[in-house]
Design an enzyme around this catalytic site. Sequence first.
Site, mmCIF file in Angstrom:
data_model
loop_
_atom_site.group_PDB
_atom_site.id
_atom_site.type_symbol
_atom_site.label_atom_id
_atom_site.label_comp_id
_atom_site.label_asym_id
_atom_site.label_seq_id
_atom_site.Cartn_x
_atom_site.Cartn_y
_atom_site.Cartn_z
ATOM 1 N N ARG A 179 10.234 -95.678 19.845
ATOM 2 C CA ARG A 179 9.941 -95.746 18.346
ATOM 3 C C ARG A 179 11.088 -94.874 17.782
ATOM 4 N NH1 ARG A 179 7.291 -90.439 16.805
ATOM 5 N NH2 ARG A 179 7.076 -89.421 18.697
ATOM 6 N N ARG A 183 19.786 -96.203 12.711
ATOM 7 C CA ARG A 183 19.733 -96.485 11.414
ATOM 8 C C ARG A 183 21.556 -96.782 11.207
ATOM 9 N NH1 ARG A 183 16.804 -92.374 8.929
ATOM 10 N NH2 ARG A 183 14.691 -92.721 9.732
ATOM 11 N N ARG A 256 0.249 -80.624 27.218
ATOM 12 C CA ARG A 256 1.406 -79.933 27.147
ATOM 13 C C ARG A 256 1.478 -78.826 26.070
ATOM 14 N NH1 ARG A 256 5.503 -79.984 30.634
ATOM 15 N NH2 ARG A 256 7.355 -79.261 29.117
ATOM 16 N N ARG A 287 14.256 -76.411 20.428
ATOM 17 C CA ARG A 287 14.920 -76.218 19.136
ATOM 18 C C ARG A 287 14.570 -74.962 18.419
ATOM 19 N NH1 ARG A 287 10.678 -80.261 16.126
ATOM 20 N NH2 ARG A 287 8.884 -79.201 16.440
ATOM 21 N N GLU A 312 11.643 -72.402 20.348
ATOM 22 C CA GLU A 312 10.573 -73.360 20.971
ATOM 23 C C GLU A 312 10.851 -73.827 22.564
ATOM 24 O OE1 GLU A 312 9.289 -76.799 18.996
ATOM 25 O OE2 GLU A 312 9.142 -75.883 16.888
ATOM 26 N N TYR A 361 -2.996 -87.524 20.022
ATOM 27 C CA TYR A 361 -2.052 -86.680 19.126
ATOM 28 C C TYR A 361 -2.060 -87.333 17.920
ATOM 29 C CZ TYR A 361 1.887 -85.075 16.706
ATOM 30 O OH TYR A 361 2.693 -84.408 15.855
ATOM 31 N N ASP A 363 -0.772 -87.070 13.849
ATOM 32 C CA ASP A 363 -0.248 -86.452 12.601
ATOM 33 C C ASP A 363 -1.127 -86.309 11.642
ATOM 34 O OD1 ASP A 363 2.568 -86.123 13.383
ATOM 35 O OD2 ASP A 363 2.883 -88.173 13.066
HETATM 36 P P1 FAD Z 1 -6.625 -78.268 14.708
HETATM 37 O O1 FAD Z 1 -5.873 -77.854 13.895
HETATM 38 O O2 FAD Z 1 -6.377 -77.758 16.334
HETATM 39 O O3 FAD Z 1 -8.278 -77.452 14.471
HETATM 40 C C1 FAD Z 1 -9.386 -77.425 15.301
HETATM 41 C C2 FAD Z 1 -9.878 -75.939 15.074
HETATM 42 O O4 FAD Z 1 -11.003 -75.905 15.836
HETATM 43 C C3 FAD Z 1 -8.929 -74.727 15.489
HETATM 44 O O5 FAD Z 1 -8.680 -74.034 14.388
HETATM 45 C C4 FAD Z 1 -9.776 -73.937 16.739
HETATM 46 O O6 FAD Z 1 -9.500 -72.584 16.659
HETATM 47 C C5 FAD Z 1 -11.223 -74.508 16.275
HETATM 48 N N1 FAD Z 1 -12.094 -74.516 17.418
HETATM 49 C C6 FAD Z 1 -11.652 -75.170 18.871
HETATM 50 N N2 FAD Z 1 -12.975 -74.830 19.307
HETATM 51 C C7 FAD Z 1 -13.707 -73.987 18.848
HETATM 52 C C8 FAD Z 1 -15.056 -73.378 19.040
HETATM 53 N N3 FAD Z 1 -15.557 -73.552 20.203
HETATM 54 N N4 FAD Z 1 -15.761 -72.717 17.937
HETATM 55 C C9 FAD Z 1 -15.133 -72.557 16.788
HETATM 56 N N5 FAD Z 1 -13.902 -73.207 16.456
HETATM 57 C C10 FAD Z 1 -13.308 -73.828 17.527
HETATM 58 N N6 FAD Z 1 1.453 -83.337 12.158
HETATM 59 C C11 FAD Z 1 2.273 -83.658 11.024
HETATM 60 O O7 FAD Z 1 1.672 -84.556 10.078
HETATM 61 N N7 FAD Z 1 3.537 -83.524 10.962
HETATM 62 C C12 FAD Z 1 3.941 -82.481 11.752
HETATM 63 O O8 FAD Z 1 5.322 -82.011 11.720
HETATM 64 C C13 FAD Z 1 3.452 -81.958 12.821
HETATM 65 N N8 FAD Z 1 4.032 -81.066 13.762
HETATM 66 C C14 FAD Z 1 3.299 -80.741 14.627
HETATM 67 C C15 FAD Z 1 3.648 -79.778 15.734
HETATM 68 C C16 FAD Z 1 2.966 -79.261 16.825
HETATM 69 C C17 FAD Z 1 3.684 -78.484 17.815
HETATM 70 C C18 FAD Z 1 1.661 -79.834 17.224
HETATM 71 C C19 FAD Z 1 1.160 -79.722 18.118
HETATM 72 C C20 FAD Z 1 1.196 -80.653 15.991
HETATM 73 C C21 FAD Z 1 1.937 -81.153 14.890
HETATM 74 N N9 FAD Z 1 1.339 -81.837 14.158
HETATM 75 C C22 FAD Z 1 1.796 -82.540 12.998
HETATM 76 C C23 FAD Z 1 -0.196 -82.433 14.256
HETATM 77 C C24 FAD Z 1 -0.944 -81.476 13.315
HETATM 78 O O9 FAD Z 1 -1.222 -80.262 13.925
HETATM 79 C C25 FAD Z 1 -2.653 -82.058 13.421
HETATM 80 O O10 FAD Z 1 -2.699 -83.435 12.812
HETATM 81 C C26 FAD Z 1 -3.690 -81.142 12.761
HETATM 82 O O11 FAD Z 1 -3.407 -79.814 13.156
HETATM 83 C C27 FAD Z 1 -5.192 -81.630 13.727
HETATM 84 O O12 FAD Z 1 -5.926 -80.941 12.944
HETATM 85 P P2 FAD Z 1 -7.350 -80.821 13.502
HETATM 86 O O13 FAD Z 1 -8.333 -80.281 12.705
HETATM 87 O O14 FAD Z 1 -7.716 -82.116 14.400
HETATM 88 O O15 FAD Z 1 -7.217 -79.558 14.753
HETATM 89 N N1 UDP Z 2 14.414 -86.882 21.206
HETATM 90 C C1 UDP Z 2 15.429 -86.788 21.766
HETATM 91 N N2 UDP Z 2 16.289 -85.820 21.445
HETATM 92 C C2 UDP Z 2 16.092 -85.343 20.220
HETATM 93 C C3 UDP Z 2 15.033 -85.509 19.442
HETATM 94 C C4 UDP Z 2 13.975 -86.316 19.824
HETATM 95 O O1 UDP Z 2 15.955 -87.220 22.883
HETATM 96 O O2 UDP Z 2 17.074 -84.527 19.414
HETATM 97 C C5 UDP Z 2 13.349 -87.843 21.847
HETATM 98 C C6 UDP Z 2 12.252 -86.960 22.844
HETATM 99 O O3 UDP Z 2 12.331 -87.890 23.732
HETATM 100 C C7 UDP Z 2 11.130 -86.876 21.908
HETATM 101 C C8 UDP Z 2 10.939 -88.034 21.418
HETATM 102 O O4 UDP Z 2 12.428 -88.504 21.161
HETATM 103 O O5 UDP Z 2 9.963 -86.681 22.879
HETATM 104 C C9 UDP Z 2 10.315 -87.947 19.813
HETATM 105 O O6 UDP Z 2 10.634 -86.728 19.230
HETATM 106 P P1 UDP Z 2 10.076 -85.961 17.966
HETATM 107 O O7 UDP Z 2 10.900 -85.157 17.475
HETATM 108 O O8 UDP Z 2 9.893 -87.559 17.085
HETATM 109 O O9 UDP Z 2 8.752 -85.927 18.479
HETATM 110 P P2 UDP Z 2 7.787 -84.414 18.312
HETATM 111 O O10 UDP Z 2 8.866 -83.183 19.173
HETATM 112 O O11 UDP Z 2 7.956 -84.049 16.804
HETATM 113 O O12 UDP Z 2 6.709 -84.671 19.068
#
Ligand code: FAD
Ligand code: UDP
Length: 380
Positions: A179, A183, A256, A287, A312, A361, A363
């Site tokens: 994906r 561009r 992870r 990053r 990170e 996973y 968003d």
């Molecule tokens: P969570 O936010 O994990 O909420 C679950 C909650 O349940 C937590 O607060 C936890 O403490 C609670 N819980 C768990 N077990 C219990 C229990 N036994 N009792 C009480 N409470 C409990 N999405 C994007 O659209 N854009 C981004 O740029 C983006 N960046 C991301 C970067 C990272 C590093 C990660 C990991 C995810 C990213 N996401 C991003 C995805 C985004 O984080 C998720 O879509 C969103 O947080 C999911 O919400 P959730 O409610 O499913 O989970």
């Molecule tokens: N990626 C890369 N170089 C970069 C950014 C991304 O090779 O500078 C690759 C890497 O394999 C990564 C994938 O593109 O797992 C998706 O990256 P993205 O940043 O979209 O994913 P996120 O880190 O947000 O999960």
Amino acid sequence: MKYDFLIVGAGLYGAVFARLATDAGKKCLVIEKRNHPGGNIYCENIDGINVHKYGAHIFHTSNEEVWEFVNRYVRFNRYTNCPVAKAPDGKMYNLPFNMNTFCKLWGVETPVEAEAKLEEQRREAKEKMAADGVAEPRNLEEQALTLIGRDVYELLIKHYTEKQWGRPCTELPAYIIRRLPVRLVFDNNYFNDLYQGIPEGGYNKLIDALLEGVEVRLDTDYLADRANFDSLAEHIIYTGPIDEYFDFKLGNLQWRTVRFETEKLENPNYQGNAVINYTAGDVPYTRIIEHKHFEMFGQAVYDNPLTVISREYSTEWTPGMEPYYPVNDSRNNELIEKYRELAEELKPRVFFGGRLGTYTYLDMDKVIAKVLADFKEIMA
Ligand code: FAD
Ligand code: UDP
């Protein structure tokens, strides 16, 4: 029973569900084991800067219904994600791979010139595969080489990906990189979506608006007092880890994780961008995020003399760490299917939602779309 819904987890899934159910006249109790609501989108305010405590979050969507939904609660700013990569050759390149990248890398000036250079590099990779008797890319390295060629692969992909996933590109599945946008325009916008931004005032504003008027108990672990909580509500919406719900009886699902090293600096503008990727193998982090750039633009950057940055480090997960990204290898894919079967049997009394409850996973926009659909299903 006292409540219609017990919602376990005050993350985005739980908060959106609570809003919809409350607005439909249902009585909800939200319990959250952390000391704050918001799950992973929660921000901590440090000296006027909203710090994305669990990883940088950029809202982006093409889903009209979801965009309209979130805009009922907050306004979004004009943030557009334009990450820059610091490469092993010491130069800075624009991402995603676009005319700015190719111009700096090869000195090309037009899309036709760039395409010719890309084609030359792709051909080299395809010829090598053909010589090895390989028809389809077998791994991420072969996929990347046939999509974009050796120069970009070695400068911007190989080491970053190996740091992120903790294993060689030759052992990673090809689909991870399929994906990757390429561009032939001078456009550094990372996302293809129609809408993008950060909530004005930060993500906590969105969560607070979603949970307004909803009973929320923080520092409350559902699993520590399950029978008592179960007795309170007709339905349970569980957004914690699905394997933990079942006491890991079929085994642990693997994740992870990311370790964040956050630092406050007396410098109004450390790196000039929210996201700088480090694509060299000898830099241990993937990053650096400079949080203020998500919400402060132009002079506002300098109005606050401080900044907060997070390095990170992508890390192998062990139980007890924050679970971030599901590991979709065959072992985990088979295991989650078995847990999903157990979960199905508990419907409609218990419903599993969110990224931990479904081991997917997702968003943020996908989470909201899923709640909108799940809520309809539950209320039908
Ligand atoms: P969570 O936010 O994990 O909420 C679950 C909650 O349940 C937590 O607060 C936890 O403490 C609670 N819980 C768990 N077990 C219990 C229990 N036994 N009792 C009480 N409470 C409990 N999405 C994007 O659209 N854009 C981004 O740029 C983006 N960046 C991301 C970067 C990272 C590093 C990660 C990991 C995810 C990213 N996401 C991003 C995805 C985004 O984080 C998720 O879509 C969103 O947080 C999911 O919400 P959730 O409610 O499913 O989970
Ligand atoms: N990626 C890369 N170089 C970069 C950014 C991304 O090779 O500078 C690759 C890497 O394999 C990564 C994938 O593109 O797992 C998706 O990256 P993205 O940043 O979209 O994913 P996120 O880190 O947000 O999960």
